[in-house]
Enzyme design. Structure first.
Site, short mmCIF file in Angstrom:
data_model
loop_
_atom_site.label_atom_id
_atom_site.label_comp_id
_atom_site.label_asym_id
_atom_site.label_seq_id
_atom_site.Cartn_x
_atom_site.Cartn_y
_atom_site.Cartn_z
N GLU A 1 0.82 -1.21 0.00
CA GLU A 1 0.00 0.00 0.00
C GLU A 1 0.85 1.26 0.00
OE1 GLU A 1 -2.72 -0.28 3.23
OE2 GLU A 1 -3.88 -1.93 2.34
N HIS B 1 -9.99 1.82 0.84
CA HIS B 1 -10.42 0.98 1.96
C HIS B 1 -11.94 0.89 2.07
CE1 HIS B 1 -6.23 1.58 3.13
NE2 HIS B 1 -6.37 0.56 3.95
#
Length: 307
Positions: free
Chosen positions: A144, A177
């Site tokens: 990420e 997310h």
């Protein structure tokens, strides 16, 4: 003048779309397997490991394709892949993040968790074979941060100034997310509850994303944000409800220490994000000047304005 303004607006939109596309590709890569299992199922985790491994290769190539011909600086410097200041970046980022979580760290101490049990050989071996632990504390932070910081920030810096980039970059990270809203509903969580949980997660991942972007731009190294991400994943969001369950004076002490940690963090962040500490010679504003439109305008100003 109107043409120049329109060109700049088109440049901003193009930049945003490039970053959005990379974010969508990253999230989509996690769902191409059409797995019927939950996200914590070993088979799902292994398949997603393959997905993020692909992204670790694809993301820098994507960034390289879009900026390599616009700058003389090696691409790995823009991606924060360099030895200069790497240890200072890791130590400083970890220290600063620990200060921010001072109250939570003291909460762990109050729960009488013994350090020898945490660092025991048996515990370490069990963690290294735990796929969920590897996902949360190794694979996710590395993949990420590399995609949403090391690869997206150079794209944003082609059109935006560093400070603006710090606030734009985390929006892609936070939105990435939000896919867990669907996963929570699949797990049986009511739609509204799943949405509220995902909205809250979007909020704090966006805030962390801004902090991580600041670390990346300040240190010029991707290791610092990775270390901060690992630590934040381990600590989670501060559990103030658990602090209130303690009797006085522990309860007040924990709350005060949480506030002290936040104040110290706000003070220290000004000094710990000085690029000179990390031998960071990168001039991020130069990235903006390397934009095709900016470069042509600079060329005209340099050679024609004087005429």
């Amino acid at each position: 003048m109107n043409t120049d303004k329109l060109n700049y607006q088109c440049s901003y939109i193009k930049c945003i779309l490039e970053c959005l596309l990379l974010s969508v590709i990253y999230v989509s890569s996690l769902y191409i397997w059409n797995s019927q299992h939950s996200r914590d199922h070993p088979l799902t985790i292994k398949k997603r490991f393959l997905s993020v491994s692909f992204m670790l290769i694809f993301s820098p190539l994507y960034t390289w394709y879009l900026i390599n011909d616009k700058t003389k600086v090696p691409i790995w410097y823009w991606l924060g892949l360099k030895w200069d200041g790497i240890f200072m970046s890791a130590a400083s980022s970890l220290f600063l993040t620990c200060i921010l979580f001072l109250g939570s760290i003291c909460l762990i101490c109050c729960k009488n968790i013994q350090l020898k049990n945490i660092i025991s050989i048996e515990n370490i071996k069990s963690k290294l074979t735990d796929l969920i632990w590897l996902r949360n504390y190794v694979v996710a932070p590395i993949s990420e941060e590399f995609t949403f910081r090391a690869c997206i920030i150079p794209l944003l810096l082609q059109s935006f100034q560093p400070m603006t980039t710090i606030f734009i970059c985390p929006i892609f990270f936070g939105a990435a997310h939000f896919n867990q809203w669907i996963e929570r509903m699949r797990a049986g969580v009511p739609c509204l509850d799943a949405f509220i949980m995902s909205a809250f997660q979007f909020m704090y991942t966006t805030i962390f994303g801004a902090y991580s972007a600041l670390l990346f731009i300040s240190t010029g190294n991707v290791v610092g944000p990775i270390m901060a991400h690992k630590f934040c994943n381990h600590m989670g969001f501060p559990d103030f409800r658990e602090m209130f369950q303690f009797q006085e004076p522990k309860r007040s002490c924990l709350l005060v220490l949480s506030l002290v940690g936040l104040i110290l963090w706000c003070i220290l962040i000004k000094y710990t994000t000085d690029p000179r500490i990390y031998s960071n010679q990168m001039d991020w504003t130069e990235m903006n000047q390397c934009n095709t439109i900016n470069s042509s305008n600079n060329f005209e100003q340099k050679y024609f304005v004087k005429l």
